[in-house]
Design an enzyme around this catalytic site. Structure first.
Site, PDB file in Angstrom:
ATOM      1  N   CYS A 118      38.058  46.569  55.794  1.00  0.00           N
ATOM      2  CA  CYS A 118      37.550  46.293  57.131  1.00  0.00           C
ATOM      3  C   CYS A 118      38.410  47.052  58.131  1.00  0.00           C
ATOM      4  CB  CYS A 118      37.670  44.803  57.461  1.00  0.00           C
ATOM      5  SG  CYS A 118      36.795  43.735  56.325  1.00  0.00           S
ATOM      6  N   THR A 165      25.727  44.143  42.106  1.00  0.00           N
ATOM      7  CA  THR A 165      24.375  44.626  42.387  1.00  0.00           C
ATOM      8  C   THR A 165      23.361  44.251  41.301  1.00  0.00           C
ATOM      9  OG1 THR A 165      25.320  46.447  43.636  1.00  0.00           O
ATOM     10  CG2 THR A 165      23.075  46.750  42.852  1.00  0.00           C
TER      11      THR A 165
HETATM   12  C1  LIG Z   1      24.587  43.674  49.453  1.00  0.00           C
HETATM   13  C2  LIG Z   1      26.060  43.694  49.190  1.00  0.00           C
HETATM   14  C3  LIG Z   1      26.913  42.944  49.984  1.00  0.00           C
HETATM   15  C4  LIG Z   1      28.292  42.952  49.747  1.00  0.00           C
HETATM   16  N1  LIG Z   1      29.099  42.175  50.525  1.00  0.00           N
HETATM   17  C5  LIG Z   1      30.434  42.129  50.257  1.00  0.00           C
HETATM   18  C6  LIG Z   1      31.291  41.272  51.006  1.00  0.00           C
HETATM   19  O1  LIG Z   1      30.865  40.518  51.887  1.00  0.00           O
HETATM   20  N2  LIG Z   1      32.635  41.284  50.709  1.00  0.00           N
HETATM   21  C7  LIG Z   1      33.147  42.097  49.713  1.00  0.00           C
HETATM   22  O2  LIG Z   1      34.359  42.077  49.467  1.00  0.00           O
HETATM   23  N3  LIG Z   1      32.343  42.883  48.973  1.00  0.00           N
HETATM   24  C8  LIG Z   1      31.013  42.932  49.226  1.00  0.00           C
HETATM   25  N4  LIG Z   1      30.196  43.731  48.468  1.00  0.00           N
HETATM   26  C9  LIG Z   1      30.791  44.571  47.395  1.00  0.00           C
HETATM   27  C10 LIG Z   1      30.622  43.907  46.021  1.00  0.00           C
HETATM   28  O3  LIG Z   1      31.294  42.673  45.964  1.00  0.00           O
HETATM   29  C11 LIG Z   1      31.176  44.847  44.912  1.00  0.00           C
HETATM   30  O4  LIG Z   1      32.541  45.073  45.146  1.00  0.00           O
HETATM   31  C12 LIG Z   1      30.455  46.182  44.868  1.00  0.00           C
HETATM   32  O5  LIG Z   1      29.079  46.025  45.127  1.00  0.00           O
HETATM   33  C13 LIG Z   1      30.620  46.902  43.526  1.00  0.00           C
HETATM   34  O6  LIG Z   1      30.105  46.155  42.466  1.00  0.00           O
HETATM   35  P1  LIG Z   1      28.625  46.365  41.864  1.00  0.00           P
HETATM   36  O7  LIG Z   1      28.455  47.835  41.599  1.00  0.00           O
HETATM   37  O8  LIG Z   1      28.575  45.542  40.634  1.00  0.00           O
HETATM   38  O9  LIG Z   1      27.679  45.898  42.918  1.00  0.00           O
HETATM   39  C14 LIG Z   1      28.818  43.736  48.691  1.00  0.00           C
HETATM   40  C15 LIG Z   1      27.955  44.491  47.896  1.00  0.00           C
HETATM   41  C16 LIG Z   1      26.600  44.472  48.123  1.00  0.00           C
HETATM   42  C17 LIG Z   1      25.707  45.288  47.217  1.00  0.00           C
END
Ligand SMILES: Cc1cc2nc3c(=O)[nH]c(=O)nc-3n(C[C@H](O)[C@H](O)[C@H](O)COP(=O)(O)O)c2cc1C
Length: 377
Positions: free
Chosen positions: A189, A325
């Site tokens: 952030c 995701t």
């Molecule tokens: C729609 C969406 C919202 C997310 N919101 C947050 C969040 O609020 N805080 C955070 O630390 N990571 C957030 N992430 C990141 C995920 O927690 C994760 O680190 C990232 O998507 C990689 O993992 P993945 O490829 O399995 O999705 C978000 C990801 C997505 C797709």
């Protein structure tokens, strides 16, 4: 401060074809109203499926110790921002079979999030720019903590802020609230005190915010790494030295998409975070490097869609993984992975999944090298 002990005990779709989420399936979690029908219509058959399969074998030890008394029943967690506050999924899966839940990013004040469009699909993944939409920490505590307290599954609150003071104040309010098992700091952030530079991309800032939060809480403290850096090792070390109990890695990769008419970037916020299978090699590299730089446990995240991904992350030194995701396409995946991991251990004759950790790490710690920066063989 004295560490509290929280020991937790607990108890698909075929692994193979990878299906990426559609914009509609993604919206189903990001926008609470619209999707309920879709989820409910699917819930009966899903519930039946998860009830008959996937139970981890009782004789395989899947427990994972993340420090400060936080012992998860198994190493499959759900990632922040992809599982709401957990309650949304109560009708769809048995949440108590998860290792832990990382809830949506939570800030001091409510946030309405970024301008739309906020989500688009990409090859092998998605870009999102939700902008940390959330009702603020007080509302999160009021609405959800009492329910979390009745669950066996530990809930980690993902905390975000724009200043060290924000992170500290949100954490203070969460401290001692029944139902909150730990904190995951989202430090990807902008730090308004440092001209908007993200905490996560600067070792000093990452260490400073971790230390400040550590001073005000006894809760287990996980800090989430950003992949958007040249070298993760000094940042991982600064966070560990500042008192984090564990690292989580990775958050999304910064990216943009272009609108179909090619007259502007597609997302309302211009920039979005890339996630899904496309980011897995990057996440593997970050976990591999961080695992050799620090001694605290690492929870991997990035593109997990099947058991092979879990095994890959364990091999490069993660002690657990988060599914993100992929949940949009199949909310039953995380629970199914728990069963599949246990079955894999049985097949290999292992009494504990811990024997799978670190098998792809160098036998001796790697010497400092520029490879992680230059990406040249
Ligand atoms: C729609 C969406 C919202 C997310 N919101 C947050 C969040 O609020 N805080 C955070 O630390 N990571 C957030 N992430 C990141 C995920 O927690 C994760 O680190 C990232 O998507 C990689 O993992 P993945 O490829 O399995 O999705 C978000 C990801 C997505 C797709």
């Amino acid at each position: 401060m004295k560490a509290k002990r929280r020991v937790v005990t607990s108890s698909g779709r075929p692994a193979g074809a990878k299906r990426m989420p559609t914009a509609r399936s993604v919206r189903s979690v990001i926008i609470p109203e619209a999707p309920r029908q879709r989820v409910e219509s699917a819930s009966a058959s899903i519930a039946t499926r998860t009830a008959v399969a996937d139970a981890p074998a009782a004789d395989i030890d899947l427990r994972v110790d993340l420090g400060r008394g936080l012992v998860l029943p198994n190493p499959i967690l759900v990632a922040s921002g992809t599982f709401g506050y957990g309650i949304e999924y109560g009708d769809v899966i048995d949440v108590d079979r998860l290792g832990a839940i990382c809830c949506k990013g939570t800030t001091l004040k409510p946030r309405i999030g970024n301008p739309t469009p906020r989500v688009t699909e990409t090859p092998g993944g998605m870009l999102n720019s939700i902008g940390l939409q959330n009702p603020g920490v007080d509302a999160v505590i009021e609405k959800y903590a009492a329910t979390w307290a009745t669950w066996k599954v530990p809930v980690l609150v993902n905390v975000a802020g724009e200043s060290v003071g924000d992170y500290v104040e949100v954490t203070r309010r969460l401290e001692g609230v029944p139902g909150i098992a730990g904190i995951e700091l989202n430090i990807s952030c902008p730090n308004v005190g440092r001209g908007g530079l993200q905490f996560a991309i600067d070792a000093d800032a990452a260490g400073e915010v971790t230390a400040a939060v550590r001073r005000v809480t006894d809760l287990p403290l996980l800090v989430k790494l950003s992949p958007n850096v040249a070298d993760i090792r000094p940042i991982a070390r600064a966070i560990a030295d500042a008192g984090a109990d564990a690292l989580t890695a990775i958050n999304t990769l910064s990216g943009i998409a272009v609108a179909p008419a090619r007259d502007r970037p597609l997302l309302g916020n211009i920039y979005g975070g890339l996630s899904g299978p496309a980011v897995k090699p990057v996440a593997l590299r970050i976990v591999y490097e961080a695992a050799q730089a620090v001694r605290i446990p690492i929870v991997a995240i990035g593109g997990v869609t099947e058991l092979a991904d879990v095994l890959d992350f364990l091999a490069v030194g993660a002690v657990a993984v988060q599914v993100g995701t992929a949940i949009f396409a199949d909310p039953t995946l995380p629970v199914r992975l728990v069963g599949e991991l246990s079955e894999e251990c049985r097949r290999r004759g292992l009494a504990s999944y811990r024997d799978l950790i670190g098998s792809a790490l160098p036998k001796r710690p790697a010497t400092p090298s520029a490879k992680g920066v230059e990406y040249r063989p």
